[in-house]
Design a protein around this motif. Structure first.
Motif, PDB file in Angstrom:
ATOM      1  N   MET A  37       0.854  -1.192   0.000  1.00  0.00           N
ATOM      2  CA  MET A  37       0.000   0.000   0.000  1.00  0.00           C
ATOM      3  C   MET A  37       0.886   1.236   0.000  1.00  0.00           C
ATOM      4  N   ARG A  38       0.540   2.201  -0.839  1.00  0.00           N
ATOM      5  CA  ARG A  38       1.261   3.470  -0.895  1.00  0.00           C
ATOM      6  C   ARG A  38       0.239   4.594  -0.793  1.00  0.00           C
ATOM      7  N   ALA A  39       0.480   5.505   0.123  1.00  0.00           N
ATOM      8  CA  ALA A  39      -0.412   6.645   0.290  1.00  0.00           C
ATOM      9  C   ALA A  39      -0.147   7.673  -0.802  1.00  0.00           C
ATOM     10  N   CYS A  40      -1.193   8.370  -1.193  1.00  0.00           N
ATOM     11  CA  CYS A  40      -1.019   9.464  -2.145  1.00  0.00           C
ATOM     12  C   CYS A  40      -0.162  10.547  -1.501  1.00  0.00           C
ATOM     13  N   PRO A  41       0.724  11.178  -2.277  1.00  0.00           N
ATOM     14  CA  PRO A  41       1.593  12.214  -1.714  1.00  0.00           C
ATOM     15  C   PRO A  41       0.838  13.519  -1.435  1.00  0.00           C
ATOM     16  N   GLU A  42       1.494  14.430  -0.715  1.00  0.00           N
ATOM     17  CA  GLU A  42       0.928  15.752  -0.465  1.00  0.00           C
ATOM     18  C   GLU A  42       0.529  16.396  -1.779  1.00  0.00           C
ATOM     19  N   GLY A  43      -0.556  17.175  -1.750  1.00  0.00           N
ATOM     20  CA  GLY A  43      -1.014  17.856  -2.937  1.00  0.00           C
ATOM     21  C   GLY A  43      -1.933  17.007  -3.794  1.00  0.00           C
ATOM     22  N   THR A  44      -2.204  15.757  -3.348  1.00  0.00           N
ATOM     23  CA  THR A  44      -3.068  14.852  -4.100  1.00  0.00           C
ATOM     24  C   THR A  44      -4.059  14.163  -3.164  1.00  0.00           C
ATOM     25  N   PHE A  45      -5.034  13.486  -3.770  1.00  0.00           N
ATOM     26  CA  PHE A  45      -6.014  12.712  -2.999  1.00  0.00           C
ATOM     27  C   PHE A  45      -6.539  11.578  -3.863  1.00  0.00           C
ATOM     28  N   ASN A  46      -7.222  10.625  -3.242  1.00  0.00           N
ATOM     29  CA  ASN A  46      -7.840   9.511  -3.951  1.00  0.00           C
ATOM     30  C   ASN A  46      -9.078   9.095  -3.172  1.00  0.00           C
ATOM     31  N   THR A  47     -10.235   9.158  -3.807  1.00  0.00           N
ATOM     32  CA  THR A  47     -11.491   8.833  -3.129  1.00  0.00           C
ATOM     33  C   THR A  47     -11.808   7.342  -3.155  1.00  0.00           C
ATOM     34  N   GLN A  48     -11.051   6.566  -3.934  1.00  0.00           N
ATOM     35  CA  GLN A  48     -11.323   5.133  -4.055  1.00  0.00           C
ATOM     36  C   GLN A  48     -10.290   4.330  -3.277  1.00  0.00           C
ATOM     37  N   THR A  49     -10.689   3.161  -2.809  1.00  0.00           N
ATOM     38  CA  THR A  49      -9.782   2.299  -2.062  1.00  0.00           C
ATOM     39  C   THR A  49      -9.213   1.218  -2.968  1.00  0.00           C
ATOM     40  N   GLU A  50      -8.144   0.603  -2.517  1.00  0.00           N
ATOM     41  CA  GLU A  50      -7.514  -0.538  -3.172  1.00  0.00           C
ATOM     42  C   GLU A  50      -7.128  -0.250  -4.633  1.00  0.00           C
ATOM     43  N   SER A  63      -4.415   0.193  -7.585  1.00  0.00           N
ATOM     44  CA  SER A  63      -3.132  -0.449  -7.816  1.00  0.00           C
ATOM     45  C   SER A  63      -2.119   0.457  -8.504  1.00  0.00           C
ATOM     46  N   SER A  64      -2.534   1.656  -8.863  1.00  0.00           N
ATOM     47  CA  SER A  64      -1.639   2.539  -9.602  1.00  0.00           C
ATOM     48  C   SER A  64      -1.471   3.875  -8.882  1.00  0.00           C
ATOM     49  N   PRO A  65      -0.227   4.388  -8.848  1.00  0.00           N
ATOM     50  CA  PRO A  65      -0.036   5.722  -8.279  1.00  0.00           C
ATOM     51  C   PRO A  65      -0.765   6.791  -9.093  1.00  0.00           C
ATOM     52  N   ASN A  66      -1.116   6.470 -10.346  1.00  0.00           N
ATOM     53  CA  ASN A  66      -1.866   7.414 -11.176  1.00  0.00           C
ATOM     54  C   ASN A  66      -3.288   7.634 -10.668  1.00  0.00           C
ATOM     55  N   ALA A  67      -3.748   6.813  -9.724  1.00  0.00           N
ATOM     56  CA  ALA A  67      -5.082   6.978  -9.152  1.00  0.00           C
ATOM     57  C   ALA A  67      -5.144   8.201  -8.235  1.00  0.00           C
ATOM     58  N   CYS A  68      -3.997   8.714  -7.829  1.00  0.00           N
ATOM     59  CA  CYS A  68      -3.952   9.917  -6.998  1.00  0.00           C
ATOM     60  C   CYS A  68      -4.210  11.126  -7.897  1.00  0.00           C
ATOM     61  N   LEU A  69      -5.185  11.938  -7.511  1.00  0.00           N
ATOM     62  CA  LEU A  69      -5.554  13.114  -8.286  1.00  0.00           C
ATOM     63  C   LEU A  69      -4.978  14.373  -7.652  1.00  0.00           C
ATOM     64  N   PRO A  70      -4.557  15.357  -8.459  1.00  0.00           N
ATOM     65  CA  PRO A  70      -4.079  16.600  -7.868  1.00  0.00           C
ATOM     66  C   PRO A  70      -5.220  17.324  -7.162  1.00  0.00           C
ATOM     67  N   CYS A  71      -4.914  17.950  -6.076  1.00  0.00           N
ATOM     68  CA  CYS A  71      -5.886  18.756  -5.363  1.00  0.00           C
ATOM     69  C   CYS A  71      -6.432  19.818  -6.320  1.00  0.00           C
ATOM     70  N   SER A  72      -7.716  20.089  -6.262  1.00  0.00           N
ATOM     71  CA  SER A  72      -8.351  21.026  -7.188  1.00  0.00           C
ATOM     72  C   SER A  72      -7.793  22.441  -7.051  1.00  0.00           C
TER      73      SER A  72
END
Length: 105
Positions: A6-19, A21-30
């Motif tokens: 498991m890897r947490a999304c970095p600062e400046g990003t978020f992810n509303t979905q769980t599980e 598998s890709s770091p690309n699932a982290c979205l930039p903060c609006s």
């Protein structure tokens, strides 16, 4: 998760979905918001008045583009959640940086 880790999304990003598998699932903060800390599950909160956030901001009062925004410059004002500086009306001027409302002009 990547390779079961498991890897947490970095600062400046978020992810509303769980599980995911890709770091690309982290979205930039609006734009207009900031996402402080890692592993956020929701979009951020409004950046502070006197500053503007362009997207992916990591702090409420960014002073560098690396932090996702900047402080509002002289001659402009920025309300809370602003995505860009608003110029003072013709014939007025804000002599100070970080103006938070049109009344500063």
């Amino acid at each position: 998760c990547t390779a079961g880790v498991m890897r947490a999304c970095p600062e400046g990003t978020f992810n509303t979905q769980t599980e995911q598998s890709s770091p690309n699932a982290c979205l930039p903060c609006s734009p207009g918001k900031y996402c402080q800390g890692v592993g956020r599950a929701s979009d951020g909160v409004n950046c502070d008045a006197g500053f503007f956030c362009t997207g992916g901001a990591t702090v409420s009062q960014p002073t560098t583009t690396a932090q996702g925004g900047k402080e509002c410059e002289r001659g402009f004002w920025c309300g809370a959640g602003t995505t860009s500086m608003t110029p003072c009306q013709s014939g007025t001027f804000n002599p100070d940086a970080r103006g938070t409302a049109i009344s500063f002009c």
